[in-house]
Design a protein around this motif. Structure first.
Motif, short mmCIF file in Angstrom:
data_model
loop_
_atom_site.label_atom_id
_atom_site.label_comp_id
_atom_site.label_asym_id
_atom_site.label_seq_id
_atom_site.Cartn_x
_atom_site.Cartn_y
_atom_site.Cartn_z
N GLY A 258 0.80 -1.22 0.00
CA GLY A 258 0.00 0.00 0.00
C GLY A 258 0.83 1.27 0.00
N LYS A 259 0.37 2.25 -0.79
CA LYS A 259 0.94 3.60 -0.75
C LYS A 259 0.43 4.29 0.51
CE LYS A 259 0.45 8.21 -2.92
NZ LYS A 259 0.01 9.00 -4.10
N GLY A 260 1.35 4.74 1.34
CA GLY A 260 0.96 5.39 2.59
C GLY A 260 1.57 6.78 2.71
N PHE B 135 0.52 12.65 4.20
CA PHE B 135 0.02 13.90 3.61
C PHE B 135 0.84 14.20 2.38
CE2 PHE B 135 -1.09 18.26 2.81
CZ PHE B 135 -2.46 18.23 3.05
N ASP B 136 0.14 14.59 1.31
CA ASP B 136 0.80 14.88 0.04
C ASP B 136 0.58 16.34 -0.34
OD1 ASP B 136 1.96 14.89 -2.44
OD2 ASP B 136 0.39 13.66 -3.41
N THR B 137 1.56 17.17 0.02
CA THR B 137 1.48 18.59 -0.41
C THR B 137 1.88 18.73 -1.87
OG1 THR B 137 3.80 19.02 0.11
CG2 THR B 137 2.19 19.40 1.89
N TRP C 50 -5.85 11.80 2.95
CA TRP C 50 -6.18 10.38 2.67
C TRP C 50 -5.34 9.77 1.55
CZ3 TRP C 50 -8.39 10.23 -2.20
CH2 TRP C 50 -9.23 11.28 -2.60
N ASP C 51 -4.17 10.36 1.34
CA ASP C 51 -3.27 9.80 0.33
C ASP C 51 -2.54 8.56 0.86
OD1 ASP C 51 -2.40 9.90 -2.29
OD2 ASP C 51 -0.67 11.19 -1.84
N MET C 52 -2.97 8.13 2.04
CA MET C 52 -2.42 6.89 2.63
C MET C 52 -3.46 5.78 2.59
SD MET C 52 -4.53 7.70 5.00
CE MET C 52 -4.48 6.18 5.93
N ALA D 184 4.71 13.44 -8.04
CA ALA D 184 4.51 12.05 -8.47
C ALA D 184 5.32 11.18 -7.52
CB ALA D 184 4.95 11.87 -9.92
N GLU D 185 4.93 11.24 -6.24
CA GLU D 185 5.71 10.62 -5.16
C GLU D 185 5.28 9.20 -4.85
OE1 GLU D 185 3.06 12.35 -4.64
OE2 GLU D 185 2.03 11.09 -3.18
N GLY D 186 4.00 8.88 -5.11
CA GLY D 186 3.50 7.56 -4.72
C GLY D 186 4.26 6.45 -5.41
N ALA E 66 -3.07 2.13 -4.41
CA ALA E 66 -2.53 3.47 -4.26
C ALA E 66 -3.51 4.52 -4.78
CB ALA E 66 -1.21 3.58 -5.04
N THR E 67 -3.62 5.60 -4.02
CA THR E 67 -4.30 6.79 -4.54
C THR E 67 -3.27 7.49 -5.43
OG1 THR E 67 -3.61 7.83 -2.47
CG2 THR E 67 -5.91 7.11 -2.62
N LEU E 68 -3.09 6.93 -6.63
CA LEU E 68 -1.88 7.28 -7.38
C LEU E 68 -2.03 8.48 -8.30
CD1 LEU E 68 0.95 6.02 -7.28
CD2 LEU E 68 0.48 5.06 -9.52
ZN ZN Z 1 0.12 11.28 -3.65
#
Ligand code: ZN
Ligand code: BES
Ligand code: MN
Length: 491
Positions: A256-258, A261-263, A279-281, A340-342, A366-368
């Protein structure tokens, strides 16, 4: 969480009564008894409301007599189409109409015991609420449902069917709790701490910090993490449930992509809607809930869950566009866009997973990409896979659970768009097809293993309630993957 019980049919004399009624059915069992006890009030109300038992139809009858506060009738549709999902949704719909009633009796006496259990399961799923930060809520604003008793002609049979469903609902609630938490509370370390207690279910839990991941060569994951004061973590959860004859069987793997927080990092996102990136985790939350479910219901399978936990922040120590990082696989990546970190997180965790466990398959969640929402809306997750048989199983489990997945293409022409002038690949392509090229990026780290990628960006969070969940965190993927395992890998 309301307390759920099963008992033999008996007409309640107070509280609320739920009637689950198929299309075109005539009064029988508890339904008939309730109608007679209220002098035909229920029958008249249903006919005035033109209730025919169609799927999704519902009618509330207030104070019908016989001591009942209200009767709610919910349509089950045609008997021929009466799946577990249909009944779960009817149970959930009933609860959404009855939140003010503390004691609810649900008449499932006309259904098979396994479907009575399904009605209870749907009711429980819909009763979820994340209210730990509502300190000022008045008593009359809070749902009151405390006891749900399901009437069935085979209470023991229904209870037996229900036990694994209870484990599943608890797993889904763990996922919803994790996904709902704000990022100031749920940072990577806190997420990992919330996984540790799963050891009580028999899971083996390992937590890796920055030092351990550095030693493993996780340059891509650590590059994302380096802008944050909150240290990254990787959690490895193992369930050894295969029976003795299959004990040494290779595990199924869920990754899982965790991103807590994704700024966006230095490639920072616009302000509007950025709060959603708490909820990007959700991919990691789903893996945690799934592993909890498999252990709690003692699934007869070996499975591992791995989650990569980071916070993507802009700061003086953040990675820059143009940086080149080295992944655990040895492949290098030019980070064109820090948002594009996930895929960078998944690259290291997937590589580590296949290298350590040699799993039968890897499924990542992943919330990719925002682009998958453009493609599929909030109806289905994007499915990408190098294995047709695995993809078919996922599609089937999706139709059965209502957590649907739609297969998207992969291929050489997409893959080659990842070419970089300085490194082995870059982390983004031009916008067209960017959910697909994101999947291509991930595929470069699965080392040819059977693999499926679920892009759940459109599914993890809902702006509207649905029969099985209030608005907010949906726990998408927990029921889907639990069903995938139960139907294909436990014997
Ligand atoms: Zn993300
Ligand atoms: N976490 C986002 C994707 C996302 C967007 C999830 C909206 C849920 C709702 C992901 O890390 C991201 O930022 N993706 C970028 C990729 C782009 C930079 C190639 C996107 O989708 O815009
Ligand atoms: Mn991002």
């Amino acid at each position: 969480m309301p307390e759920i019980s099963f008992s033999e049919p008996a007409l309640p004399t107070s509280g609320a009564l739920v009637l689950l009624i198929g299309e075109g059915e005539t009064p029988a069992g508890i339904w008939r008894a309730a109608d007679e006890a209220t002098g035909g009030t229920i029958g008249r109300a249903l006919s005035v409301a033109e209730f025919t038992g169609k799927k999704g139809q519902s009618v509330t009858v207030l104070a019908p007599g016989a001591g009942l506060a209200r009767v709610v009738a919910v349509g089950l549709g045609n008997e021929a189409d009466r799946t577990r999902l249909v009944v779960e949704e009817a149970g959930g719909t009933a609860v959404s109409l009855l939140a003010r009633e503390p004691v609810v009796v649900m008449a499932a006496d006309l259904l098979a015991p396994a479907l009575a259990a399904a009605a209870a399961h749907g009711a429980l799923l819909r009763s979820y609420r994340f209210d730990r930060y509502r300190t000022q809520e008045k008593e009359d604003e809070r749902p009151r449902l405390a006891q749900l008793s399901v009437l069935t002609s085979d209470a023991a049979g229904a209870r037996a069917s229900y036990a694994p469903m209870q484990a599943l609902a608890e797993g889904a609630f763990l996922t919803r709790d994790l996904v709902s938490e704000p990022a100031n509370v749920l940072n990577p370390a806190e997420f990992a701490e919330r996984c540790r207690p799963l050891a009580r279910l028999g899971l083996t839990i390992e937590v890796f910090g920055r030092t351990e991941m550095h030693a493993l060569g996780f340059g891509a994951l650590l590059g994302v993490a380096q802008g944050s004061l909150n240290e990254p973590r990787m959690v490895v959860m193992q369930w050894q449930g295969a029976p003795p004859a299959r004990a040494s069987e290779k595990p199924l793997a869920f990754i899982g992509k965790g991103v807590t927080f994704d700024t966006g990092g230095i490639s920072i996102k616009p302000a509007a809607g950025m709060e959603d990136m708490k909820w990007d985790m959700a991919g990691a939350g789903t893996v945690a809930g799934l592993m909890s479910t498999l252990a709690a219901r003692k699934a007869s399978v070996n499975a591992v869950g791995l989650i990569g936990l980071v916070e993507n922040m802009p700061s003086g120590s953040a990675q820059r566009p143009g940086d080149v990082v080295k992944t655990a696989s040895g492949q290098t990546v030019e980070v064109i866009n820090t948002d594009a970190e996930g895929r960078l997180v998944l690259a290291d965790v997937l590589w580590y997973c296949q290298n350590r466990f040699d799993p039968r398959f890897m499924i990542d969640l992943a919330t990719l990409t925002g682009a998958i929402i453009v493609s599929l809306g909030h109806e289905q997750a994007g499915l990408f896979s190098n294995d047709d048989a695995l993809a078919e199983k996922l599609i089937k489990a999706g139709l059965e659970t209502g957590e649907r997945v739609w297969r998207m293409p992969l291929g050489e022409s997409y893959d080659k768009q990842l070419k970089s002038d300085i490194a082995d690949m870059k982390n983004v392509t031009a916008r067209p097809g960017s959910s697909i090229t994101a999947a291509q990026f991930i595929q470069r780290f699965v080392n040819g293993k059977p693999w499926a990628h679920l892009d759940i960006a459109g599914m993890a969070w809902a702006a509207k309630e649905s029969p099985l969940a209030p608005k907010g965190a949906t726990s998408f993927g927990v029921r889907l993957l639990d069903r995938l395992v139960a139907e294909n890998y436990e014997s």
